[in-house]
Design a protein around this motif. Structure first.
Motif, PDB file in Angstrom:
ATOM      1  N   ALA A 241       0.637  -1.249   0.049  1.00  0.00           N
ATOM      2  CA  ALA A 241      -0.013   0.059  -0.062  1.00  0.00           C
ATOM      3  C   ALA A 241       0.813   1.444  -0.062  1.00  0.00           C
ATOM      4  N   THR A 242       0.607   2.326  -0.852  1.00  0.00           N
ATOM      5  CA  THR A 242       1.225   3.273  -1.066  1.00  0.00           C
ATOM      6  C   THR A 242       0.254   4.715  -0.712  1.00  0.00           C
ATOM      7  N   ALA A 243       0.966   5.654  -0.482  1.00  0.00           N
ATOM      8  CA  ALA A 243       0.319   7.000  -0.119  1.00  0.00           C
ATOM      9  C   ALA A 243       1.191   7.946  -0.353  1.00  0.00           C
ATOM     10  N   GLY A 244       0.966   9.152  -1.454  1.00  0.00           N
ATOM     11  CA  GLY A 244       1.649  10.294  -1.751  1.00  0.00           C
ATOM     12  C   GLY A 244       1.060  11.463  -1.692  1.00  0.00           C
ATOM     13  N   MET A 245       1.675  12.627  -2.318  1.00  0.00           N
ATOM     14  CA  MET A 245       0.868  13.965  -2.021  1.00  0.00           C
ATOM     15  C   MET A 245      -0.028  14.075  -3.214  1.00  0.00           C
ATOM     16  N   HIS A 247      -1.395  10.957  -5.117  1.00  0.00           N
ATOM     17  CA  HIS A 247      -2.277   9.790  -5.482  1.00  0.00           C
ATOM     18  C   HIS A 247      -1.920   8.658  -4.104  1.00  0.00           C
ATOM     19  N   ALA A 248      -2.845   7.543  -4.043  1.00  0.00           N
ATOM     20  CA  ALA A 248      -2.524   6.408  -3.224  1.00  0.00           C
ATOM     21  C   ALA A 248      -2.976   5.156  -3.952  1.00  0.00           C
ATOM     22  N   GLY A 249      -2.496   4.270  -3.543  1.00  0.00           N
ATOM     23  CA  GLY A 249      -2.415   2.898  -4.389  1.00  0.00           C
ATOM     24  C   GLY A 249      -2.380   1.706  -3.429  1.00  0.00           C
ATOM     25  N   VAL A 250      -2.828   0.689  -3.908  1.00  0.00           N
ATOM     26  CA  VAL A 250      -2.692  -0.696  -3.493  1.00  0.00           C
ATOM     27  C   VAL A 250      -2.489  -1.786  -4.503  1.00  0.00           C
ATOM     28  N   LEU A 264      -1.155 -10.357 -10.535  1.00  0.00           N
ATOM     29  CA  LEU A 264      -0.549  -9.066  -9.925  1.00  0.00           C
ATOM     30  C   LEU A 264      -1.704  -8.122 -10.286  1.00  0.00           C
ATOM     31  N   ALA A 265      -1.983  -7.399  -9.286  1.00  0.00           N
ATOM     32  CA  ALA A 265      -3.178  -6.591  -9.712  1.00  0.00           C
ATOM     33  C   ALA A 265      -2.838  -4.973  -8.723  1.00  0.00           C
ATOM     34  N   GLY A 266      -3.252  -4.051  -9.342  1.00  0.00           N
ATOM     35  CA  GLY A 266      -3.061  -2.759  -8.435  1.00  0.00           C
ATOM     36  C   GLY A 266      -4.119  -1.866  -8.985  1.00  0.00           C
ATOM     37  N   VAL A 267      -4.314  -0.573  -8.001  1.00  0.00           N
ATOM     38  CA  VAL A 267      -5.256   0.303  -8.358  1.00  0.00           C
ATOM     39  C   VAL A 267      -4.660   1.712  -7.638  1.00  0.00           C
ATOM     40  N   ARG A 268      -4.959   2.689  -8.440  1.00  0.00           N
ATOM     41  CA  ARG A 268      -4.435   3.873  -7.787  1.00  0.00           C
ATOM     42  C   ARG A 268      -5.345   4.973  -7.985  1.00  0.00           C
ATOM     43  N   GLN A 269      -5.679   5.936  -7.105  1.00  0.00           N
ATOM     44  CA  GLN A 269      -6.716   6.758  -7.021  1.00  0.00           C
ATOM     45  C   GLN A 269      -5.943   8.456  -6.272  1.00  0.00           C
ATOM     46  N   SER A 270      -6.467   9.274  -7.211  1.00  0.00           N
ATOM     47  CA  SER A 270      -5.547  10.610  -6.889  1.00  0.00           C
ATOM     48  C   SER A 270      -6.355  11.450  -5.928  1.00  0.00           C
ATOM     49  N   TYR A 271      -5.872  12.608  -5.471  1.00  0.00           N
ATOM     50  CA  TYR A 271      -6.230  13.539  -4.810  1.00  0.00           C
ATOM     51  C   TYR A 271      -5.327  14.721  -4.970  1.00  0.00           C
ATOM     52  N   ALA A 272      -5.434  15.329  -5.924  1.00  0.00           N
ATOM     53  CA  ALA A 272      -4.482  16.153  -6.600  1.00  0.00           C
ATOM     54  C   ALA A 272      -4.681  17.774  -6.221  1.00  0.00           C
ATOM     55  N   GLN A 273      -5.472  17.823  -5.168  1.00  0.00           N
ATOM     56  CA  GLN A 273      -5.880  19.293  -4.630  1.00  0.00           C
ATOM     57  C   GLN A 273      -4.654  19.816  -4.248  1.00  0.00           C
ATOM     58  N   VAL A 730       5.816  26.780 -14.317  1.00  0.00           N
ATOM     59  CA  VAL A 730       5.630  25.433 -13.932  1.00  0.00           C
ATOM     60  C   VAL A 730       6.214  25.041 -12.631  1.00  0.00           C
ATOM     61  N   PHE A 731       6.527  23.975 -12.168  1.00  0.00           N
ATOM     62  CA  PHE A 731       6.550  23.358 -10.938  1.00  0.00           C
ATOM     63  C   PHE A 731       7.636  24.492  -9.904  1.00  0.00           C
ATOM     64  N   PRO A 732       7.030  25.169  -8.983  1.00  0.00           N
ATOM     65  CA  PRO A 732       8.032  26.047  -7.977  1.00  0.00           C
ATOM     66  C   PRO A 732       8.369  24.915  -7.037  1.00  0.00           C
ATOM     67  N   ILE A 733       9.344  25.230  -6.219  1.00  0.00           N
ATOM     68  CA  ILE A 733       9.803  24.423  -4.943  1.00  0.00           C
ATOM     69  C   ILE A 733       8.467  23.812  -4.313  1.00  0.00           C
ATOM     70  N   ILE A 734       8.384  22.370  -4.458  1.00  0.00           N
ATOM     71  CA  ILE A 734       7.392  21.679  -3.779  1.00  0.00           C
ATOM     72  C   ILE A 734       8.193  20.750  -2.934  1.00  0.00           C
ATOM     73  N   PRO A 735       7.788  20.705  -1.448  1.00  0.00           N
ATOM     74  CA  PRO A 735       8.211  19.483  -0.624  1.00  0.00           C
ATOM     75  C   PRO A 735       7.244  18.339  -0.871  1.00  0.00           C
ATOM     76  N   ALA A 736       7.711  17.451  -0.786  1.00  0.00           N
ATOM     77  CA  ALA A 736       6.683  16.081  -0.852  1.00  0.00           C
ATOM     78  C   ALA A 736       6.984  14.956  -0.054  1.00  0.00           C
ATOM     79  N   ALA A 737       6.040  14.017   0.311  1.00  0.00           N
ATOM     80  CA  ALA A 737       6.397  12.906   1.070  1.00  0.00           C
ATOM     81  C   ALA A 737       5.607  11.775   0.752  1.00  0.00           C
ATOM     82  N   GLY A 738       6.027  10.556   0.980  1.00  0.00           N
ATOM     83  CA  GLY A 738       5.124   9.385   0.562  1.00  0.00           C
ATOM     84  C   GLY A 738       5.306   7.985   1.648  1.00  0.00           C
ATOM     85  N   ILE A 739       4.649   7.287   1.807  1.00  0.00           N
ATOM     86  CA  ILE A 739       4.702   5.896   2.502  1.00  0.00           C
ATOM     87  C   ILE A 739       4.540   4.847   1.703  1.00  0.00           C
ATOM     88  N   ALA A 740       5.397   3.883   2.019  1.00  0.00           N
ATOM     89  CA  ALA A 740       4.864   2.492   1.458  1.00  0.00           C
ATOM     90  C   ALA A 740       4.906   1.305   2.530  1.00  0.00           C
TER      91      ALA A 740
END
Length: 743
Positions: A241-245, A247-250, A264-273, A730-740
């Motif tokens: 299972a993963t989650a980032g800034m 989208h998340a997925g399993v 092998l199967a996987g799904v992803r859902q975004s939350y791009a706000q 386009v992209f300014p400085i953006i901090p990001a984090a994620g977990i798996a």
């Protein structure tokens, strides 16, 4: 008494057991330093030395369960029966995103790309792919953007150009199947951004073939991105299972039928706000996607393997809650759906013969609505595909390949513009079907240091488009002291898209685009893990499809406004040439990555307008770097840096000293400022008996450099030719984090 005590201590020492061994990378065979080996059920832990070795001493006889682990690799456990003699053991770890197998084939050449034959190729495998996909977007195509020879100065898009070839000329192949639009994006509008719908955790590796690629790749005239998917684990069930800034997925995988099959199967859902708020003032814009992918493989004995693979996704855009009153022709509600189904049969009738046959179905649909729920655009695209190929090893060091493909293509749609809610102007419409066929034959001959490849490809399409025959050739020669030289040549064909050839503004008079490509490379190896390569390339094109009437310009001092429904023409001839220099290191334990610099020139001529210009994808200087280094068994640092001297602003524009923009008589004379971006990433893993937790932290555009893109041409004054252009950061400085989390 002392003598008896000494003899007793010596006897105890002799009876104490010892386990020693090595931890190596399962693909390259390279020793893995700074990996952790532990004896489960005890507190004994060893960290591998530079040569991947470890040792446990003073152990009693009995059964022990050992585990080897390090960041970026799958955990491996082995059971050991320890008697009176020392026991030696070898752990072969594989990267997180590779298939877990009972046995692994160690690659003798760490830089080899088998599908490239004698062509140039730059690949990403294992931890390289995961590190460069970015925590923020986690997109394998954005990882490919960092490879040498690739240009991608717009952070909003997954697409890229290669060696000056247009984005539309770069073919993306998934397991040998040419994909049409493998992106989450909005169709039917000029500017929307994109993200790949390919899940990076389900990819084994990918490679960019920048020029003079083999004959098996058809219907693209620029370059190739070859993506190979992976199977599920053949050893045990795993859930990740993963989650980032964004989208998340399993993802889950497992063997079945006693190891003969895997799924092998996987799904992803975004939350791009999060990223939307960083990039726009209108925080009510909602951009999102969902995708799901699955793959089942079953091996019936040693000769047959069957695969069923499915991929589906949906991207949507919603601006209905915006307080800003959008215009009548502004997108307010959009949706793009894409689906792919594939079934493949791999057959080995003899030890030196393999046959692969696959059928596929592609379906894509989009709908765009304005503020009044009126259609701005709607369309569909579909394919039925059957293709088969055979590879036959004959003689000593010779491989003959041949294959064919048949594609039934359909497309329909319309783009509309409104003068008022009741007055509609049709900007474009298309509707049609066509067969597109192709075949190829290729032979590779190797003797000692010399390798030669020759191929021939034929392609045809209905609707009156002429058949094309395209030869390819390649050669490589190895010298003493690690030197080698490589040369390649090829001619390539790309047929018009069904939306162009059946368009009311197009027509069956459109021809296929053609290109001729040459490449010469010189390489020096410094041991098994380091190389320096310099390559020169030239590509000439004819019959490139364009719509020259879409752009306003000045002609003899008067303003010529853009045509509303400009026709298609095979009006462009173009060339691109340049040099690329790369220093690359590929190591499982030491510093890994590359440093590259490219110089290129790309020019075009439009026969309808009779103008010469710098091509839209021309960029004089391109530089890049990527690196990764494992600090400790559970910790890794990586980063990337990219520089581009700037691409042209597409169109006929000039800028006066006051800063105002006007139409010009020459095309692409202005450029956006140079592009600079540096990203850094850190990952830390914690591994326990039944689970593994990884934390990712990243900073995108660390220096906060102001990179710009042309967002829109807003207006043209028909009297003075003054133009209003909108440039967007386009992209300014953006901090990001994620977990798996894996268990």
């Amino acid at each position: 008494m002392m003598v008896w005590l000494s003899l007793l201590l010596i006897a105890s020492a002799l009876q104490a057991g010892e386990i020693r061994g090595k931890v190596i990378d399962g693909l390259s065979g390279e020793p893995l330093a700074r990996a952790r080996v532990l004896i489960l059920g005890s507190r004994q832990i060893a960290e591998t030395a530079g040569e991947g070795s470890f040792i446990f001493q003073g152990l009693a006889e009995g059964q022990f369960l050992l585990r080897a682990e390090t960041v970026g690799y799958r955990v491996e456990e082995r059971s050991i029966q320890l008697g009176g003699d020392p026991v030696e053991i070898e752990f072969r770890l594989v990267p997180d995103n590779l298939t877990r197998r009972e046995s692994l084939e160690v690659k003798a050449d760490r830089f080899e790309v088998p599908q490239a034959a004698d062509s140039a190729a730059w690949s990403l495998t294992g931890t390289e792919l995961r590190n460069l996909s970015s925590v923020l977007m986690d997109d394998p195509l954005r990882a490919a953007q960092s490879l040498p020879g690739v240009v991608a100065n717009n952070d909003y898009y997954s697409q890229f150009s290669v060696f000056g070839a247009a984005v539309s000329q770069v073919g993306i192949y998934l397991d040998g199947l040419l994909l049409h639009a493998p992106y989450h994006t909005m169709q039917g509008i000029r500017d929307s951004g994109s993200m790949s719908n390919l899940n990076g955790d389900m990819i084994e590796d990918l490679a960019v073939l920048p020029a003079a690629y083999p004959a098996r790749y058809g219907d693209r005239a620029g370059a190739v991105l070859d993506v190979r998917g992976r199977e599920g684990s053949r050893q045990k069930r795993t859930v990740r299972a993963t989650a980032g800034m964004v989208h998340a997925g399993v993802q889950a995988e497992s063997p079945f039928a006693r190891g003969r099959g895997t799924w092998l199967a996987g799904v992803r859902q975004s939350y791009a706000q999060y990223i939307t708020r960083r990039l726009t003032d209108d925080t009510t814009q909602a951009v999102g996607f969902f995708d799901a992918q699955g793959r089942v493989t079953y091996r019936a004995g040693q000769r047959h393997a069957f695969t069923i693979h499915g991929l589906g996704g949906k991207a949507d855009y919603d601006r209905e809650t915006s307080k800003q009153r959008p215009g009548l022709n502004t997108l307010v509600d959009g949706e793009f759906r894409s689906n792919l189904g594939r079934a493949a049969w791999d057959w080995s009738p003899a030890s030196r013969t393999t046959v692969q046959t696959q059928g596929a179905w592609i379906d894509e649909r989009f709908d765009n609505l304005n503020r009044d729920n009126l259609e701005l655009g709607t369309g569909s695209y579909g394919e039925w595909v059957v293709q088969s190929g055979v590879a036959q090893a004959w003689g000593a060091g010779s491989i003959l390949e041949a294959g064919f493909s048949a594609r039934r293509i359909r497309g329909s749609g319309a783009i509309r513009q409104y003068n008022s809610p009741t007055v509609i102007r049709s900007q474009d419409s298309w509707n049609g079907k066509a067969w597109r066929q192709g075949f190829f034959a290729q032979n590779r001959w190797s003797r000692g240091p010399l390798s030669l490849t020759a191929g021939l490809r034929g392609d045809g399409m209905e609707l009156g488009v002429p058949t094309a025959v395209s030869p390819t050739a390649g050669a490589s020669l190895r010298f003493a002291r690690g030197w080698s030289v490589q040369a390649g040549f090829g001619q390539y064909t790309q047929y018009p898209d069904i939306s162009a050839i059946t368009s009311a503004s197009g027509g069956a008079w459109l021809l296929a685009e053609r290109s001729s490509q040459f490449l010469l490379g010189i390489e020096r190896r410094f041991g098994p893990s380091m190389r320096f390569r310099v390559e020169g390339y030239q590509r000439t094109e004819r019959d490139r499809i364009a719509r020259p009437g879409l752009e306003g310009r000045m002609v003899d001092g008067r303003v010529v406004l853009p045509q509303f429904a400009a026709p298609y023409y095979n009006s462009v001839r173009a060339y691109a040439r340049g040099l690329n220099a790369v220093l690359q290191l590929r190591s499982a334990s030491r510093l890994s990555g590359w440093l590259s610099y490219g110089y290129g020139v790309a020019r075009g001529r439009d026969g309808v307008l009779n103008v010469h210009y710098w091509s839209d994808d021309d960029q004089r200087h391109t530089a890049g770097a990527a690196m990764s280094y494992r600090l400790r068994p559970g910790s890794m640092v990586s980063g990337r840096w990219a520089y581009g001297s700037g691409q042209p602003i597409p169109g006929f524009f000039r800028q006066e000293a006051s800063g105002a923009y006007f139409l010009a008589a020459t095309r692409n004379d202005l450029r956006v400022p140079s592009y600079r971006r540096a990203d850094v990433r850190w990952s830390q893993s914690w591994i326990r008996d039944r689970w593994k937790f990884t934390l990712y932290a990243e900073v995108v555009n660390l220096t906060n450099h102001r990179n710009l893109r042309l967002a829109s041409v807003d207006s043209i004054d028909p009297r003075t030719g003054r133009v209003s252009l909108t440039f967007q950061r386009v992209f300014p400085i953006i901090p990001a984090a994620g977990i798996a989390f894996e268990f």
